[in-house]
Enzyme design. Sequence first.
Site, PDB file in Angstrom:
ATOM      1  N   TYR A  55     -28.148 -56.942 -22.539  1.00  0.00           N
ATOM      2  CA  TYR A  55     -27.083 -56.279 -21.793  1.00  0.00           C
ATOM      3  C   TYR A  55     -25.918 -57.226 -21.527  1.00  0.00           C
ATOM      4  CZ  TYR A  55     -30.245 -52.320 -20.837  1.00  0.00           C
ATOM      5  OH  TYR A  55     -31.083 -51.229 -20.950  1.00  0.00           O
ATOM      6  N   GLY A 215     -22.947 -38.939 -19.110  1.00  0.00           N
ATOM      7  CA  GLY A 215     -21.758 -38.350 -18.488  1.00  0.00           C
ATOM      8  C   GLY A 215     -21.195 -37.137 -19.200  1.00  0.00           C
ATOM      9  N   LYS A 216     -21.886 -36.639 -20.226  1.00  0.00           N
ATOM     10  CA  LYS A 216     -21.354 -35.505 -20.998  1.00  0.00           C
ATOM     11  C   LYS A 216     -21.209 -34.234 -20.162  1.00  0.00           C
ATOM     12  CE  LYS A 216     -23.038 -37.149 -25.468  1.00  0.00           C
ATOM     13  NZ  LYS A 216     -23.996 -36.926 -26.592  1.00  0.00           N
TER      14      LYS A 216
END
Length: 300
Positions: A55, A215-216
């Site tokens: 990350y 987040g769609k």
Amino acid sequence: MNANVSGNSPVFSRIVAGCMNWGEWGANLKVSEASKLIEECLELNVTTFDHADIYGHYTTEELFGKAIKGNSTLRDQMQLITKCGIKLVTPNRPENQIKSYDISADYIISSVEQSLRYLHTDYIDLLLVHRPSPLMNPQEIAEVFSKLKKEGKVKHFGVSNFTTSQFDMLNNFVSLETNQIEISPLHLDPFIDGTLDQCLSKKISPMGYSTLAGGKFFANETTERVARINKVANILAKKYNTRLDQILTSWILKHPSGILPIIGSTKINRIKSAVESLNVHLTNEEWFMIWEASTGEEVA
């Protein structure tokens, strides 16, 4: 709101804080901001934090570690998860020529040592193999896991993104305690490919990432499928006097395998909203309303 991943596991918080977007891959938090977010999560009883070595191009663990460095009280209140096995092409790893997987003993050990150093901790609560590799040697992995456990560097082990056959194969050599998987109303595969059936059979709780589909559901421009789901979820949100995201999270939480949603937001109000979704209890018919909206047809 805590849950066991399996009978022998430590207790993890029912909602997990995902740290992928804390650093260079997202909010690029300062150390002071990360420290504040950690303390706010703990106040909400969100005590489990999910990392991976890669990350932030191998930098986010270090950011988190600086935020808790020297504060043993904080470390004692939390559980740290991290993952290893993916090798990225990045200036931080100039020796990596292509993106690939490596879950050899040497690589796992070096990754764990790096995570311990970056996170400023003596142990990792749960180590996951980030992706299955066609070249993975289960006997080798089992031996290195045993070594790390005996040394007190890792307490528990699991996998991420494994198919049922891959899970069974490795689990025959070493006890695995979770499978971290992508799951959402837009990603139904785990419900029908045997993944969640396997978790129920083995009495382990999966961890779910991208539970809000990245987040769609909140984008300005949506697909017909997303619009169908949102229409139903908004009707239910009005009924329960709650929010769209809480309905979608409660949909994940309802499954009997005890899915632990990983919330990747760095906004404490979003994390708090996920915690509050624990108080929303959909009926079976309401759950299937969202399923039908996702598939576009009623069940057979």
